[in-house]
Enzyme design. Structure first.
Site, PDB file in Angstrom:
ATOM      1  N   HIS A 191      -2.458   7.725   6.821  1.00 52.41           N
ATOM      2  CA  HIS A 191      -1.463   8.616   6.200  1.00 52.41           C
ATOM      3  C   HIS A 191      -2.095   9.928   5.746  1.00 52.41           C
ATOM      4  CE1 HIS A 191       2.347   6.480   5.993  1.00 52.41           C
ATOM      5  NE2 HIS A 191       1.778   5.386   5.519  1.00 52.41           N
ATOM      6  N   GLY A 247       0.835  -1.192   0.000  1.00 48.98           N
ATOM      7  CA  GLY A 247       0.000   0.000   0.000  1.00 48.98           C
ATOM      8  C   GLY A 247       0.868   1.239   0.000  1.00 48.98           C
ATOM      9  N   GLN A 250       3.160   9.940   0.972  1.00 51.61           N
ATOM     10  CA  GLN A 250       4.437   9.212   0.980  1.00 51.61           C
ATOM     11  C   GLN A 250       5.287   9.519  -0.248  1.00 51.61           C
ATOM     12  OE1 GLN A 250       2.379   5.236   2.010  1.00 51.61           O
ATOM     13  NE2 GLN A 250       4.444   5.060   2.853  1.00 51.61           N
ATOM     14  N   CYS A 276       6.013  -0.016   6.934  1.00 55.78           N
ATOM     15  CA  CYS A 276       5.645   1.098   6.058  1.00 55.78           C
ATOM     16  C   CYS A 276       6.844   1.473   5.207  1.00 55.78           C
ATOM     17  CB  CYS A 276       5.207   2.277   6.925  1.00 55.78           C
ATOM     18  SG  CYS A 276       4.741   3.745   5.998  1.00 55.78           S
ATOM     19  N   LEU A 277       6.587   1.746   3.936  1.00 60.58           N
ATOM     20  CA  LEU A 277       7.669   2.165   3.034  1.00 60.58           C
ATOM     21  C   LEU A 277       8.355   3.437   3.527  1.00 60.58           C
ATOM     22  CD1 LEU A 277       5.944   1.557  -0.431  1.00 60.58           C
ATOM     23  CD2 LEU A 277       7.837   0.239   0.531  1.00 60.58           C
ATOM     24  N   HIS A 285      -4.384   1.633   7.454  1.00 54.42           N
ATOM     25  CA  HIS A 285      -3.020   2.169   7.526  1.00 54.42           C
ATOM     26  C   HIS A 285      -2.847   3.319   6.521  1.00 54.42           C
ATOM     27  CE1 HIS A 285       1.558   1.459   7.679  1.00 54.42           C
ATOM     28  NE2 HIS A 285       1.391   2.274   6.655  1.00 54.42           N
ATOM     29  N   GLU A 286      -3.287   3.076   5.283  1.00 55.42           N
ATOM     30  CA  GLU A 286      -3.128   4.108   4.244  1.00 55.42           C
ATOM     31  C   GLU A 286      -4.020   5.307   4.524  1.00 55.42           C
ATOM     32  OE1 GLU A 286      -0.610   3.667   2.587  1.00 55.42           O
ATOM     33  OE2 GLU A 286      -0.432   1.515   2.908  1.00 55.42           O
TER      34      GLU A 286
END
Ligand code: ZN
Length: 160
Positions: free
Chosen positions: A137, A47, A52, A91-92, A133-134
């Protein structure tokens, strides 16, 4: 294919609230495509949210590897949630870190697709976790803010 640079933890951009998309322009379509490329790059992510890649718009892309494949969300809204699940997340934008996070087991999310059509998706398990989660953000929230035991662990290469 175009990769975008990832914004990493510590950058104030990740703490801002993203603005809704008011018109789905070619720029937004390109953003969606680039976000997916960046997410799939070397199979690193399941995701990715627009902040991000440095764009403060309410957009995210997920693909948890299930039958849904790639899912794009514009102006998402979680309209129902129930149950509870606790599992490790990554997370990225927070490389090398993981912690246990509580999420709803089941959610219903409403959003626009890239054609500007509204859809409602019901998700559970990993997909529900990933969407939550996304969605966080877009409100400047990171998973490490939600550690159930207050601990953050290091990982070698495990990232979501
Ligand atoms: Zn993330």
């Amino acid at each position: 294919m175009a990769l975008r640079n990832l914004v990493l933890e510590g950058d104030p951009l990740l703490r801002k609230t993203s603005r809704p998309v008011d018109e789905i322009t070619p720029r937004i379509i390109k953003l969606l495509d680039d976000m997916a490329d960046t997410m799939y790059f070397e199979g690193r992510g399941i995701g990715i949210a627009a902040p991000q890649v440095g764009v403060l718009r309410r957009v995210f892309v997920v693909d948890v590897g299930d039958e849904h494949g790639k899912l794009e969300f514009i102006n998402p809204e979680i309209i129902e949630s129930s149950g509870s699940q606790v599992d490790g997340e990554g997370c990225l934008s927070v490389p090398g870190k993981t912690c246990e996070v509580e999420r709803p087991e089941h959610i219903k999310v409403k959003a626009l697709n890239r054609d500007g059509e509204e859809f409602i998706l019901e998700a559970d398990g990993l997909l529900a976790r990933c969407i939550c989660h996304e969605n966080d953000h877009l409100n400047g929230i990171l998973f490490i803010d939600k550690s159930v035991d207050g601990k953050i662990y290091s990982t070698e290469s495990e990232e979501e």
